[in-house]
Design an enzyme around this catalytic site. Sequence first.
Site, PDB file in Angstrom:
ATOM      1  N   THR A  32       0.765  -1.478   0.290  1.00  8.10           N
ATOM      2  CA  THR A  32      -0.030  -0.139   0.284  1.00  8.10           C
ATOM      3  C   THR A  32       0.225   1.337  -0.128  1.00  8.10           C
ATOM      4  O   THR A  32       2.304   1.426   0.578  1.00  8.10           O
ATOM      5  CB  THR A  32      -0.769   0.046   1.379  1.00  8.10           C
ATOM      6  OG1 THR A  32      -0.494   0.501   2.150  1.00  8.10           O
ATOM      7  CG2 THR A  32      -1.226  -1.446   1.642  1.00  8.10           C
ATOM      8  N   ASN A  83       4.220  -0.538   8.408  1.00  6.44           N
ATOM      9  CA  ASN A  83       4.780   0.404   8.390  1.00  6.44           C
ATOM     10  C   ASN A  83       4.845   1.453   8.841  1.00  6.44           C
ATOM     11  O   ASN A  83       6.020   2.492   8.497  1.00  6.44           O
ATOM     12  CB  ASN A  83       6.478  -0.585   7.102  1.00  6.44           C
ATOM     13  CG  ASN A  83       7.604   0.546   6.905  1.00  6.44           C
ATOM     14  OD1 ASN A  83       8.237   0.120   7.352  1.00  6.44           O
ATOM     15  ND2 ASN A  83       7.307   1.279   5.847  1.00  6.44           N
ATOM     16  N   SER A 134       7.452  -0.297  15.107  1.00  3.88           N
ATOM     17  CA  SER A 134       8.097   0.262  16.249  1.00  3.88           C
ATOM     18  C   SER A 134       9.488   1.111  16.085  1.00  3.88           C
ATOM     19  O   SER A 134       9.663   1.848  14.280  1.00  3.88           O
ATOM     20  CB  SER A 134       7.369   0.267  17.504  1.00  3.88           C
ATOM     21  OG  SER A 134       8.139   1.073  18.922  1.00  3.88           O
ATOM     22  N   TYR A 148       7.247  12.335  18.415  1.00  2.60           N
ATOM     23  CA  TYR A 148       7.298  10.171  17.567  1.00  2.60           C
ATOM     24  C   TYR A 148       7.502   9.777  19.391  1.00  2.60           C
ATOM     25  O   TYR A 148       7.420   8.689  18.839  1.00  2.60           O
ATOM     26  CB  TYR A 148       8.919  10.527  17.036  1.00  2.60           C
ATOM     27  CG  TYR A 148       9.092   9.263  16.989  1.00  2.60           C
ATOM     28  CD1 TYR A 148       8.172   9.190  14.770  1.00  2.60           C
ATOM     29  CD2 TYR A 148       9.714   8.620  16.893  1.00  2.60           C
ATOM     30  CE1 TYR A 148       9.001   7.583  14.369  1.00  2.60           C
ATOM     31  CE2 TYR A 148       9.837   7.585  16.328  1.00  2.60           C
ATOM     32  CZ  TYR A 148       9.588   6.802  14.618  1.00  2.60           C
ATOM     33  OH  TYR A 148      10.338   6.025  13.987  1.00  2.60           O
ATOM     34  N   LYS A 152       5.619   5.705  19.556  1.00  2.00           N
ATOM     35  CA  LYS A 152       5.548   4.287  19.684  1.00  2.00           C
ATOM     36  C   LYS A 152       5.771   4.209  21.215  1.00  2.00           C
ATOM     37  O   LYS A 152       5.764   2.543  20.857  1.00  2.00           O
ATOM     38  CB  LYS A 152       7.610   4.258  18.900  1.00  2.00           C
ATOM     39  CG  LYS A 152       7.839   4.946  18.189  1.00  2.00           C
ATOM     40  CD  LYS A 152       7.011   4.630  17.020  1.00  2.00           C
ATOM     41  CE  LYS A 152       7.281   4.171  15.300  1.00  2.00           C
ATOM     42  NZ  LYS A 152       6.248   3.745  14.450  1.00  2.00           N
ATOM     43  N   THR A 183      17.554   6.109   6.151  1.00  3.49           N
ATOM     44  CA  THR A 183      15.832   6.426   4.590  1.00  3.49           C
ATOM     45  C   THR A 183      15.633   7.154   4.893  1.00  3.49           C
ATOM     46  O   THR A 183      16.441   8.485   5.476  1.00  3.49           O
ATOM     47  CB  THR A 183      15.253   4.714   5.785  1.00  3.49           C
ATOM     48  OG1 THR A 183      14.892   5.901   7.039  1.00  3.49           O
ATOM     49  CG2 THR A 183      15.731   3.681   6.489  1.00  3.49           C
TER      50      THR A 183
END
Length: 272
Positions: A32, A83, A134, A148, A152, A183
């Site tokens: 997705t 994810n 996570s 953030y 988590k 990333t």
Amino acid sequence: MAKTIFITGASRGFGKIWAEAFLKRGDQVVATARDLSTLSDLVSTYGDQILPIKLDVNDRAADFDAVKKAKDHFGRIDVLINNAGYGLFGAIEETSEKEARDQIETNVFGLLWMTQAVLPVMREQGSGHIIQVSSVLGIATLPVLGIYNASKFAVEGLSETLATEVKGFGINVTLVEPNGFDTDWAGGSAIRTETISAYDGVKEAFNAGLTEDSFGVPAATVDAILKLVDAEQPPLRYFLGKVALPWVKQVYAERLASWEDWKDVAIAAHGK
């Protein structure tokens, strides 16, 4: 044996890398993304082996529809990898209401809706594996990432509870807890708050503590994820990277020492 793996946030980063790794070895993948053009290369290479679905995980009804499409198309869902998510950078005082709500909406509620959507399918099958992406920041915290961190921590509590509730249905739950990786998480996909100059020193100290060795290579996680997906008895928590475990050991040693220092006060507060 090939598996059917449903992965959200597959447009880039870990999601794209892992989706391609599953496809390369012959798994069927439901991928997705908000923008399906980001998956066109995988579709052209792997054809019917991949089912791309346009999805914003914040839309609960759309999450349930996506799971139904996946089940109708491939017949089953062996693994869900939650994810989708992003980073919000800024001191807590700097964070607007919209920024805070959007962060929790995606990182917590989006994951929750997808989890709820897939559970009936896995219960009917009598098997399944829910992998929640996570972060080590769900166990220990860093400044300028407060909301953030909070998102988590919520994922950790939700998923640890879920694991106890669904084990009897043959469903496993794993929290994947990466340390920093190169990333796009801190790049174009990140949100940054408007700054308050009083926190400049905190941010400078935070940035000064980062080194090139702090961040892992995303492609190097593939073998670890394949082993996790194939494990007969997967762990509840699963670190990625060499920084996470030593840091968490240090954090927990400090916590335990503090709790011990105050244990007499805690016991007295019991009242009997």
